[in-house]
Design an enzyme around this catalytic site. Sequence first.
Site: not given
Length: 538
Positions: A17, A55, A149, A194, A225, A383, A386-387, A407, A509, A511
């Site tokens: 998060g 994904y 990393d 820690q 701690k 998108c 819709f298509q 496509e 889009h 959103e």
Amino acid sequence: MMTKFIFVTGGVLSSVGKGILTSSIGKMLQVRGYSVSAVKIDPYVNVDAGTMNPYMHGEVYVTDDGGETDLDLGHYERFLDINIPKFNNITTGQVYASVIEKERKGEYLGRCVQIIPHVTDEIKSRIRTAAKMAKCDILLVEIGGTVGDIESLPFFEAVRQMRLEEGYDDTLFIHLALVPILDVTKEQKSKPFQHSVQELRRIGIQPDILVARCRISLDESVKKKISLFGSVPYEAVFTSYDVDNIYMLPMELDRQGMGEYIVKRLSLNNKVPDWNNWNSIVASFKEPQKIVKIAMCGKYTKLADSYVSIIEALKHAGAKVGVTPHLEWIETTVFEKDPSATSTLENYDGIMVLPGFGARGTEGKIMAIKFAREHKIPFLGICFGFQLAVVEFARSVLGYKNADTTEANPSTPHPVIDLLPEQKSVGALGGTMRLGAYKIFLEEGTLAHQLYGANEISERHRHRYEVNPNYWEALKEGGLVLSGFSYDKRRVEFIELPDHPFFLGTQAHPEFKSRPGKPSPPYLGFIKASAGMKIKVN
Ligand code: GLN
């Protein structure tokens, strides 16, 4: 005033998060009257998120200026209600591309090009440029991945140097890590935390604030701690515990004193925070609400992060009108294997067909659209959705057998959805779609116009295909309403059906522009229709 920098790092695990924490810190500063912006550093070698499988990596968030970025930029935009440029998503790929380009141009004047100082200089210069562009009081810089990393080391080194160069009062390090609770003993374990602080110190960064990600509030002894071993004052240890909805986190952390501690530590005035507006938005998510069941038809349905902006847009819309959307994820390949399974769609108040790419699952999506159209269940197609609604209409209503998007079927006799002309010669995949915000012109008297209450709007895009202009007339004659167009009238942006409670598709889009308290109009209309409410003009 010069911009101050807050660096947010993470330990123990990824996905604890950091993005929500970074956004929450921004909110705590915003409500105190400070202007903020945010940068996300992604240490992977890809130039941007555009070529990554949602994904595996989660949604690709599209910015106004057409960036294909990490989904954390979406969290920043939603929490902070600001637009962030694509420049603010820095990756290893971009940094190395610049350094190598400079080297090839001879700009390093014969020197040996090294990670320190050349790569770290490039990183610092990008962070500072982002601050200059935003002209903000405080720039939040979230470093993706986990401390330790290999690939994030140059970024940690760069921000370590920034502490020296910008000074103590103008930089702040906040480290977030997981505190697991053992199932058997119910004990909160601080050891991994820690270790992650030790790892940070090993590369020269002493954090100023520690945030424990724990299911519940930290026990006093655990907090002590963490303070002792992390070497920060007790008042600088906070808990990001589970909250009912993510928008509650800024207030929860501020209640623990985090906002006040940050402004003090950055030598800023602790202006009285004004939480009024934010609190009323958060409260709208909490009220007892009517439940609507939405069928989410798509392909990457196993990882909710693949559609995080759509999920949030539905929640924003629901909160506005006292409705809780219950989302059920449907892999549309199940309809292909067993066509009778489409009848289960009867149990939903609304059906969404989600964005997507490639042939797999398209026939199942078309079956879902057909069901929504014929059974008059509210439908929203985004998108690809819709298509495929256009494809379904061409097949079922116009009787164009095997109509398709090229496509999915390049040799269809009726390519009602086809490549954009400018896409036909494009070979590379990264950054080559029609991307970002474009103006849309809405036809008066249509549902789309009614939802937005405007003739002219702007929405973000990410696509290669469009409604083939050779079929516009036939589609219109058959009864499909083309209700929105690109500004030059060359592309269809919205379609709808008049004799249906709510059947809307958009090439855009919407959103990506939805915000808590300011839901996106198509999503709001869809949720209202799904709840059986009347759709009024804005
Ligand atoms: N695959 C379609 C296109 O490229 C739709 C893309 C999408 O849903 N974002 O046009």
